[in-house]
Design a protein around this motif. Structure first.
Motif, PDB file in Angstrom:
ATOM      1  N   ARG A 177       0.825  -1.207   0.000  1.00  9.94           N
ATOM      2  CA  ARG A 177       0.000   0.000   0.000  1.00  9.94           C
ATOM      3  C   ARG A 177       0.862   1.260   0.000  1.00  9.94           C
ATOM      4  O   ARG A 177       1.951   1.294   0.562  1.00  9.94           O
ATOM      5  N   LEU A 178       0.352   2.304  -0.615  1.00 11.12           N
ATOM      6  CA  LEU A 178       1.047   3.592  -0.649  1.00 11.12           C
ATOM      7  C   LEU A 178       0.996   4.251   0.728  1.00 11.12           C
ATOM      8  O   LEU A 178       0.024   4.101   1.465  1.00 11.12           O
ATOM      9  N   PRO A 179       2.034   5.031   1.067  1.00  6.51           N
ATOM     10  CA  PRO A 179       1.981   5.823   2.293  1.00  6.51           C
ATOM     11  C   PRO A 179       0.822   6.822   2.230  1.00  6.51           C
ATOM     12  O   PRO A 179       0.480   7.330   1.153  1.00  6.51           O
ATOM     13  N   VAL A 180       0.233   7.111   3.389  1.00  6.04           N
ATOM     14  CA  VAL A 180      -0.920   8.000   3.444  1.00  6.04           C
ATOM     15  C   VAL A 180      -0.594   9.370   2.858  1.00  6.04           C
ATOM     16  O   VAL A 180      -1.402   9.952   2.115  1.00  6.04           O
ATOM     17  N   GLU A 181       0.593   9.885   3.152  1.00  2.70           N
ATOM     18  CA  GLU A 181       0.936  11.229   2.661  1.00  2.70           C
ATOM     19  C   GLU A 181       1.044  11.266   1.136  1.00  2.70           C
ATOM     20  O   GLU A 181       0.724  12.275   0.501  1.00  2.70           O
ATOM     21  N   TYR A 182       1.484  10.159   0.539  1.00  2.00           N
ATOM     22  CA  TYR A 182       1.554  10.077  -0.917  1.00  2.00           C
ATOM     23  C   TYR A 182       0.148  10.009  -1.506  1.00  2.00           C
ATOM     24  O   TYR A 182      -0.168  10.669  -2.501  1.00  2.00           O
ATOM     25  N   LYS A 183      -0.727   9.234  -0.879  1.00  2.00           N
ATOM     26  CA  LYS A 183      -2.124   9.190  -1.319  1.00  2.00           C
ATOM     27  C   LYS A 183      -2.751  10.582  -1.284  1.00  2.00           C
ATOM     28  O   LYS A 183      -3.457  10.990  -2.219  1.00  2.00           O
ATOM     29  N   ASP A 184      -2.473  11.303  -0.215  1.00  2.00           N
ATOM     30  CA  ASP A 184      -3.031  12.650  -0.084  1.00  2.00           C
ATOM     31  C   ASP A 184      -2.537  13.568  -1.196  1.00  2.00           C
ATOM     32  O   ASP A 184      -3.309  14.370  -1.737  1.00  2.00           O
ATOM     33  N   ARG A 185      -1.261  13.434  -1.564  1.00  2.26           N
ATOM     34  CA  ARG A 185      -0.719  14.284  -2.640  1.00  2.26           C
ATOM     35  C   ARG A 185      -1.383  13.961  -3.975  1.00  2.26           C
ATOM     36  O   ARG A 185      -1.662  14.855  -4.771  1.00  2.26           O
ATOM     37  N   LEU A 186      -1.618  12.688  -4.234  1.00  2.00           N
ATOM     38  CA  LEU A 186      -2.305  12.299  -5.470  1.00  2.00           C
ATOM     39  C   LEU A 186      -3.700  12.896  -5.530  1.00  2.00           C
ATOM     40  O   LEU A 186      -4.123  13.431  -6.562  1.00  2.00           O
ATOM     41  N   ILE A 187      -4.427  12.808  -4.422  1.00  2.00           N
ATOM     42  CA  ILE A 187      -5.795  13.324  -4.372  1.00  2.00           C
ATOM     43  C   ILE A 187      -5.804  14.844  -4.481  1.00  2.00           C
ATOM     44  O   ILE A 187      -6.681  15.434  -5.131  1.00  2.00           O
ATOM     45  N   ASN A 188      -4.812  15.495  -3.891  1.00  7.18           N
ATOM     46  CA  ASN A 188      -4.725  16.951  -3.979  1.00  7.18           C
ATOM     47  C   ASN A 188      -4.450  17.429  -5.399  1.00  7.18           C
ATOM     48  O   ASN A 188      -4.865  18.523  -5.793  1.00  7.18           O
ATOM     49  N   GLU A 189      -3.758  16.611  -6.178  1.00  4.29           N
ATOM     50  CA  GLU A 189      -3.482  16.970  -7.571  1.00  4.29           C
ATOM     51  C   GLU A 189      -4.767  16.947  -8.405  1.00  4.29           C
ATOM     52  O   GLU A 189      -4.976  17.787  -9.265  1.00  4.29           O
ATOM     53  N   ASN A 190      -5.589  15.942  -8.176  1.00  5.33           N
ATOM     54  CA  ASN A 190      -6.853  15.798  -8.915  1.00  5.33           C
ATOM     55  C   ASN A 190      -7.708  14.820  -8.129  1.00  5.33           C
ATOM     56  O   ASN A 190      -7.404  13.626  -8.065  1.00  5.33           O
ATOM     57  N   GLU A 191      -8.786  15.317  -7.528  1.00  6.84           N
ATOM     58  CA  GLU A 191      -9.547  14.497  -6.591  1.00  6.84           C
ATOM     59  C   GLU A 191     -10.097  13.237  -7.244  1.00  6.84           C
ATOM     60  O   GLU A 191      -9.980  12.130  -6.700  1.00  6.84           O
ATOM     61  N   LYS A 192     -10.694  13.368  -8.437  1.00  3.19           N
ATOM     62  CA  LYS A 192     -11.311  12.211  -9.073  1.00  3.19           C
ATOM     63  C   LYS A 192     -10.269  11.183  -9.510  1.00  3.19           C
ATOM     64  O   LYS A 192     -10.347  10.000  -9.168  1.00  3.19           O
ATOM     65  N   LEU A 193      -9.297  11.640 -10.300  1.00  2.00           N
ATOM     66  CA  LEU A 193      -8.280  10.715 -10.788  1.00  2.00           C
ATOM     67  C   LEU A 193      -7.343  10.289  -9.667  1.00  2.00           C
ATOM     68  O   LEU A 193      -6.874   9.139  -9.635  1.00  2.00           O
TER      69      LEU A 193
END
Length: 207
Positions: free
Chosen positions: A71-87
């Motif tokens: 699994r990805l680290p939580v902070e990395y997941k957050d950065r992905l979602i911050n870039e584009n919530e849907k994708l």
């Protein structure tokens, strides 16, 4: 070596006791790979024919989950979602942690083979991808395949460590490599599966 990592070697030799003479070589290969990944390096893998398929297989086990989900680290997941919530949510839910590895069985091969010397194709890829601190894994049942030898020499000149996975006999590759694991070809798969499992346990075992 921690018990949770060493157990994979024990399982390998329980199933294939005839490989026990390779115990120290497999440990050394693992240690080289562990150090490379700890330092942010990558693995380059090459082989011919069935060994090219093995190269792809190894990369597949390292670049995604083998037995673990990674699994990805939580902070990395957050950065992905911050870039584009849907994708980003799709990425956060599906991407897996990876150990960087490249199989050298495609890429520039036809372009280089058309314009230059075909037997130097792997060497050119090592020349382009390889950096000091990386590892080149050459798979050759004979241990004497010219394109693997040219790649191994290029790797050494660029500061890469070289691991050879060969047949049972001494070879030109074993003279170049920092460590050589020798076995019949049918044992190559359980050997590299063991290494991949050890690395996965080391880097992703605390999920």
């Amino acid at each position: 070596m921690k018990e949770n990592i060493a157990k994979h070697i024990d399982v390998l030799f329980e199933r294939y006791p005839e490989l026990d003479f390779n115990r120290e070589y497999i440990k050394k290969a693992y240690e080289l790979l562990e150090q490379t990944f700890l330092n942010g390096g990558k693995l380059l893998v090459a082989g011919n024919g069935g060994s090219a398929s093995d190269a792809e297989h190894i990369v597949g086990e390292l670049m995604k989950g083998f037995e673990k989900q990674r699994r990805l680290p939580v902070e990395y997941k957050d950065r992905l979602i911050n870039e584009n919530e849907k994708l980003g949510n799709v990425l956060a839910d599906n991407l897996q942690m990876a150990l960087p590895a490249i199989a050298l069985d495609g890429h520039i091969s036809t372009a280089y083979m058309n314009d230059c010397r075909p037997e130097l194709c792997f060497a050119q890829q090592v020349n382009g991808y390889g950096n000091s601190g990386d590892i080149f894994l050459g798979i050759s049942t004979s241990g004497n395949s010219k394109n693997i030898l040219y790649a191994a020499i290029t790797a050494k000149a660029k500061g890469l460590k070289v691991i050879g996975l060969t047949g049972a006999n001494d070879s030109e590759l074993s003279k170049i490599a920092d460590v050589t694991i020798r076995s019949s070809q049918e044992h190559h798969l359980p050997i590299y599966h063991c290494l991949c499992l050890m690395l996965e346990e080391r880097f992703f075992g605390e999920e």
